[in-house]
Motif scaffolding. Structure first.
Motif, PDB file in Angstrom:
ATOM      1  N   GLN A 302       0.829  -1.215   0.000  1.00 25.51           N
ATOM      2  CA  GLN A 302       0.000   0.000   0.000  1.00 25.51           C
ATOM      3  C   GLN A 302       0.856   1.254   0.000  1.00 25.51           C
ATOM      4  N   ASP A 316      -9.797   3.382  -4.815  1.00 22.59           N
ATOM      5  CA  ASP A 316      -9.959   2.212  -3.953  1.00 22.59           C
ATOM      6  C   ASP A 316     -10.075   0.925  -4.756  1.00 22.59           C
ATOM      7  N   ASN A 317     -10.819   0.974  -5.868  1.00 25.34           N
ATOM      8  CA  ASN A 317     -10.955  -0.229  -6.695  1.00 25.34           C
ATOM      9  C   ASN A 317      -9.626  -0.613  -7.334  1.00 25.34           C
ATOM     10  N   CYS A 319      -6.730   0.163  -6.255  1.00 26.16           N
ATOM     11  CA  CYS A 319      -5.830  -0.228  -5.168  1.00 26.16           C
ATOM     12  C   CYS A 319      -6.029  -1.690  -4.795  1.00 26.16           C
ATOM     13  N   GLN A 320      -7.293  -2.104  -4.670  1.00 26.80           N
ATOM     14  CA  GLN A 320      -7.569  -3.486  -4.280  1.00 26.80           C
ATOM     15  C   GLN A 320      -7.033  -4.469  -5.321  1.00 26.80           C
ATOM     16  N   GLU A 391      -9.710  -3.867   8.780  1.00 26.02           N
ATOM     17  CA  GLU A 391     -10.366  -3.050   7.764  1.00 26.02           C
ATOM     18  C   GLU A 391      -9.947  -3.474   6.362  1.00 26.02           C
ATOM     19  N   ASP A 392      -8.671  -3.803   6.204  1.00 26.52           N
ATOM     20  CA  ASP A 392      -8.192  -4.206   4.884  1.00 26.52           C
ATOM     21  C   ASP A 392      -8.850  -5.502   4.427  1.00 26.52           C
ATOM     22  N   THR A 394     -11.804  -6.657   5.367  1.00 32.81           N
ATOM     23  CA  THR A 394     -13.236  -6.444   5.097  1.00 32.81           C
ATOM     24  C   THR A 394     -13.484  -5.743   3.766  1.00 32.81           C
ATOM     25  N   ARG A 395     -12.435  -5.161   3.187  1.00 31.23           N
ATOM     26  CA  ARG A 395     -12.571  -4.539   1.864  1.00 31.23           C
ATOM     27  C   ARG A 395     -12.510  -5.564   0.732  1.00 31.23           C
ATOM     28  N   GLU A 397     -13.681  -8.102  -1.686  1.00 30.11           N
ATOM     29  CA  GLU A 397     -15.037  -8.326  -2.179  1.00 30.11           C
ATOM     30  C   GLU A 397     -15.480  -9.770  -1.946  1.00 30.11           C
TER      31      GLU A 397
END
Length: 423
Positions: A302, A316-317, A319-320, A391-392, A394-395, A397
Motif C-alpha cells: 500500500q 480504492d478499486n 488499489c484493491q 479493515e483491509d 473487510t474490503r 469483495e
C-alpha cells in the motif's frame, strides 16, 4: 496430542504473539537422539518457537539414504542419474547476487550432474561458477519414489495439506550442491517453519531469532545479503549492526534433521558435497505469524503504490486489484487465498471429527488425535476473528472470497462445542 497438552496450550489459542526484538539465541541446540512424545516436541519447540536437531536415527530407514548415497558417504551420481536423467531442475548461481538472492535457471538433471563431477575434479571450482540445485519439487514430480517419510513431529503441515488439495503446488524441496554452495540470509516463505534433513554431506547454519534481522538492515532498510561480509562493520551502511546478537552457529551432519522455527532468519553453507530435503510448513502454532506477515506485506504494498493515489479515478478499486496482484507476486498468497487456505483446513478437520474418512490425511489426523484437531480449529477461529476485525480484509469483495467468513467461523464454534460435549 493428549487432553493435558490441549489444556496447557489454551493460552495461545486466543492470544497474540509478543514482539521479540531482543530475543537472544539459545546457548546450545537441543539434540533429540531418539523418539520422544509428540506432545514434548509440540510444547518445547513448536509452541515456544525454538530450534532443535534430530539425530540421524530418524532418517536411517529412508530409502533415499540408501539409493542416493554411495558407500563412501558421498552422492552416488550413477544411481541419481538413473532415477532422474533428463528431468528439468532449477539451479542457482551462488556467485551472482540478484537483489538479495541468487538468479536461477533451468537445466537437465544430467547436465547438472556432469557439471558437479567436473566441479569436484577441478578442486571444487568451475568457470561456470558455483551452481546449486535448489527448491526442486522432487516429491511432487516423483511421488511414486517414496524417497522418505515425514516424521510425526512435522506432520501437522497445513501448507502442504492445502496445496495437495489443490494439486497445483507444494513446499517440499530437494537441494543438491557441491562443497562451497550456499544460501544467502533470509527467512522462509510466509515466515513458516522448516525442517531440513541432510541425506549426505554437512551444512553450517547461522541462525538469528525473530527481531534480530532488524539490526541486520542497511540504512535503506534492506536486509543484509551476507551476514559474514565485512561491509556490515561499516556503520554508515549498517547503522545498527553492532546491536545484533551473535548468531546460533550449527553444524549439521549427514542424516540429521534441523528444525528451523518461524521467523528465524538464517544463512546456510554446504561444507561438503551435500544432498538435503526440506519442507516449509504452517500449522496452528505459527499461523498467527503468517497472518501477521501478510498484514505487514500488505502495508508495504500500500505504501509503495500510494504515490499514485492522485493520478487515478476510483482509487480504492484500483488499489484493491493492484494490491492483490502484487501480494500474490511478492508473497505467493493474498488475503483471499489465505482465507481459502483456512477454509480448507477447517473443512478437513470438521469432516474428520464427524466421520473420520479413510485417506492419507485422516491417517495423519488420527495419529495426531482429536485433541490436536480441536486445537487446530480453535486457532483457525482466532485468526478468522482477527481477519474480520481488519479493515483491509473487510474490503476484499465477497465475490473474490467465494464464501462467507462469518458462517465459517460459526461452523467452527459449533463443531468445537459439540466436541467438548462429546468428550
Amino acid at each position: 496430542m493428549d487432553r493435558e497438552t490441549l489444556g496447557a496450550c489454551s493460552s495461545l489459542v486466543k492470544s497474540d504473539r509478543q514482539p521479540c526484538a531482543q530475543l537472544q539465541p539459545p546457548h546450545f541446540l537441543p539434540y533429540i537422539q531418539t523418539e520422544i512424545p509428540y506432545s514434548q516436541f509440540f510444547t518445547k519447540h513448536l509452541l515456544s518457537n525454538r530450534p532443535c536437531m534430530f539425530s540421524s536415527s530418524f532418517t536411517q530407514n529412508w530409502s533415499c539414504r540408501r539409493r542416493w548415497v554411495g558407500h563412501d558417504g558421498k552422492p552416488d551420481f550413477h544411481a541419481l542419474l538413473q532415477e532422474f536423467d533428463e528431468t528439468q531442475v532449477p539451479v542457482a548461481d551462488c556467485n551472482t547476487k540478484e537483489y538479495n538472492s541468487n538468479p536461477k535457471h533451468t537445466m537437465s538433471f544430467r547436465e547438472f550432474l556432469s557439471y558437479w563431477r567436473d566441479y569436484i575434479q577441478n578442486g571444487h571450482s568451475s568457470p561456470k561458477g558455483c551452481l546449486y540445485l535448489k527448491d526442486w519439487h522432487m516429491h511432487r514430480m516423483f511421488p511414486e519414489h517414496h524417497a522418505y517419510t515425514t516424521p510425526i513431529y512435522f506432520s501437522s503441515d497445513w501448507l502442504n495439506e492445502y496445496w495437495d488439495t489443490l494439486e497445483v503446488d507444494d513446499y517440499r524441496f530437494v537441494y543438491m550442491g557441491p562443497k562451497g554452495s550456499w544460501t544467502p540470509f533470509h527467512a522462509d516463505v510466509f515466515r513458516s517453519y522448516s525442517w531440513s534433513a541432510n541425506i549426505c554431506g554437512r551444512k553450517k547454519w547461522l541462525l538469528y531469532p525473530p527481531g534480530q534481522e532488524e539490526f541486520l538492515r542497511d540504512y535503506r532498510g534492506n536486509l543484509a545479503y551476507d551476514v559474514t561480509s565485512p561491509a556490515l562493520q561499516d556503520q554508515r551502511h549498517f547503522p545498527r549492526f553492532s546491536e545484533a546478537c551473535r548468531p546460533l552457529e550449527v553444524i549439521q551432519e549427514a542424516g540429521e534433521i534441523l528444525f528451523v522455527p518461524s521467523g528465524w532468519h538464517h544463512q546456510v553453507y554446504n561444507l561438503e558435497d551435500t544432498i538435503s530435503i526440506n519442507h516449509n510448513w504452517l500449522n496452528g502454532c505459527n499461523v498467527d505469524v503468517a497472518w501477521e506477515f501478510l498484514q505487514g506485506e500488505l502495508s508495504s504494498v500500500q505504501k509503495e503504490i500510494d504515490e499514485w493515489r492522485d493520478t487515478m479515478d476510483s482509487w480504492d478499486n484500483h488499489c484493491q486489484v493492484t494490491v492483490r496482484v502484487m501480494m500474490k507476486s511478492c508473497t505467493g498468497m493474498d488475503y483471499a487465498e489465505f482465507a481459502s487456505f483456512l477454509k480448507t483446513i477447517t473443512h478437513h478437520r470438521i469432516a474428520f471429527l464427524s466421520s473420520r474418512h479413510e485417506n492419507a490425511l485422516s491417517e495423519t489426523l488420527s495419529a495426531l488425535g482429536p485433541h490436536h484437531v480441536t486445537f487446530d480449529l480453535q486457532r483457525v477461529a482466532h485468526i478468522l476473528e482477527s481477519m474480520l476485525s481488519s479493515e483491509d480484509f473487510t474490503r476484499v469483495e465477497a465475490s473474490v472470497l467465494g464464501f462467507n467468513v462469518e458462517e465459517l467461523l460459526q461452523e467452527i464454534r459449533d463443531t468445537i462445542r459439540k466436541y467438548h460435549t462429546a468428550y
